[in-house]
Design an enzyme around this catalytic site. Structure first.
Site, short mmCIF file in Angstrom:
data_model
loop_
_atom_site.label_atom_id
_atom_site.label_comp_id
_atom_site.label_asym_id
_atom_site.label_seq_id
_atom_site.Cartn_x
_atom_site.Cartn_y
_atom_site.Cartn_z
N HIS A 19 78.13 36.86 -37.74
CA HIS A 19 76.73 37.16 -38.08
C HIS A 19 76.27 38.44 -37.43
CE1 HIS A 19 75.48 33.21 -39.80
NE2 HIS A 19 76.54 32.82 -39.14
N GLU A 76 77.14 37.05 -32.93
CA GLU A 76 76.06 37.90 -33.43
C GLU A 76 76.44 39.31 -32.98
OE1 GLU A 76 73.58 37.06 -35.28
OE2 GLU A 76 73.38 34.90 -35.07
N GLU A 101 73.00 41.55 -44.06
CA GLU A 101 73.86 40.83 -43.13
C GLU A 101 75.02 40.17 -43.89
OE1 GLU A 101 71.95 37.62 -41.08
OE2 GLU A 101 73.74 37.10 -39.93
N HIS A 142 76.16 33.52 -44.24
CA HIS A 142 75.38 33.74 -45.46
C HIS A 142 76.28 34.03 -46.66
CE1 HIS A 142 72.33 33.75 -42.38
NE2 HIS A 142 72.99 34.71 -41.78
ZN ZN Z 1 73.05 35.29 -39.79
#
Ligand code: ZN
Length: 319
Positions: free
Chosen positions: A201, A283, A146, A104
């Site tokens: 992430h 993640e 995030e 992002h």
């Molecule tokens: Zn993400």
């Protein structure tokens, strides 16, 4: 975004979570998704200022600080690798190129039209990017996005890898208004002829869903997507990162997907489908779970997460 929320998340929930930003909540944002498929997250996102949570760029009390600063030749101890997580960390990565992809972009919230525009990922057309998820803010503490998390961890990973001699390339450093799109993220790794690419992430799943996982590319062949050559090496990279991440952070593999392995395989992520070099998504935890969020918002924990990612990459590269 790690898991395919589309299979499990009620649409209404998805809409409710859209403002929060992420990916996942329902969706699991993840990066994956998030960046890739969470259609809900990009819409209506109220620009959320990057959070103020413990954003100190350097590791708190970092015992390794001296080793990451090549210019600090104080006599006695600086030459001794202080990484507690393994000998691999001390081996040189000179001549290796690692692309780090911070999931992002903090500016995505302000550019819904651009990030919702579809791009071709070979197997389908998907949104350029998403806003990503965030922690649940409280009256006392602003939500931690995030996008801010991934940048912070990525900086730490870069410092650790460059200290070992690797060349590190970022896909972005919040030095552009939004993006890059998922296809461009893949293209940057390809153009760099990276030896390894890690996309950083954090997920946005349900409360109670905890732990980290690593997303591996599935075998796909359609349009510009052909992951055949990278499926094997990406799994080796992913397994090394999962193992080292667990050791460095002391956290467990996700309890909500992957069967406790900390590994997931996906064919719907453009960032993986379009990669021609070994690549995985990490993640790091679930931002929507209060216990995981307490870890993710801790600079000390983020340093451990970065250590685990860097150690995993080094283990993979040094074989
Ligand atoms: Zn993400």
């Amino acid at each position: 975004m790690p898991y395919d929320h589309r299979k499990t998340a009620p649409r209404t929930l998805a809409l409710a979570l859209a403002l929060a930003g992420c990916c996942a909540a329902l969706a699991g944002c993840g990066a994956s998704q998030a960046s890739e498929d969470s259609t809900a997250s990009g819409k209506g996102g109220t620009p959320t200022p990057p959070p103020a949570v413990d954003a100190t760029p350097t590791a708190p009390g970092a015992p390794d600080a001296s080793t990451t600063t090549p210019t600090a030749p104080t006599a006695s101890t600086t030459a001794v690798p202080s990484s507690p997580s393994g000998a691999q960390g001390s081996r040189s990565l000179a001549g290796r190129t690692v692309v780090v992809d911070p999931g992002h972009n903090p500016g995505n919230f302000k550019h819904p039209r651009e990030i919702n525009a579809k791009v071709d990922i070979g197997t389908a057309r998907k949104e350029c990017d998403t806003t990503g998820t965030s922690t649940n803010g409280t009256a006392a503490q602003a939500a931690y996005t995030e996008a801010a998390f991934t940048l912070d961890v990525s900086h730490r990973v870069r410092d650790l890898l460059t200290a070992r001699g690797a060349k590190v390339v970022f896909t972005h450093d919040a030095n552009r208004p939004w993006g890059p799109c998922i296809d461009e993220r893949a293209a940057i790794g390809n153009a760099a002829r990276a030896d390894a690419v890690v996309s950083v992430h954090a997920d946005g799943s349900a409360v109670g869903n905890r732990g980290f996982h690593v997303i591996l590319p599935a075998r796909v062949s359609a349009g510009a997507a052909d992951t055949g050559p990278i499926v094997g090496p990406s799994r080796e990279l992913g397994e090394a990162v999962a193992d080292r991440f667990a050791r460095a952070t002391g956290t467990k593999p996700a309890n909500y997907l992957g069967g406790g392995t900390g590994l997931d395989v996906r064919k719907d992520l453009g960032g993986l489908n379009l990669s021609t070099v070994p690549k995985v998504f990490v993640e790091c935890g679930n931002m929507r779970d209060p216990k995981d969020a307490a870890l993710l918002t801790s600079a000390a924990w983020r340093q451990k997460a970065a250590q685990g990612i860097a150690d995993g990459i080094a283990t993979y590269l040094n074989g």
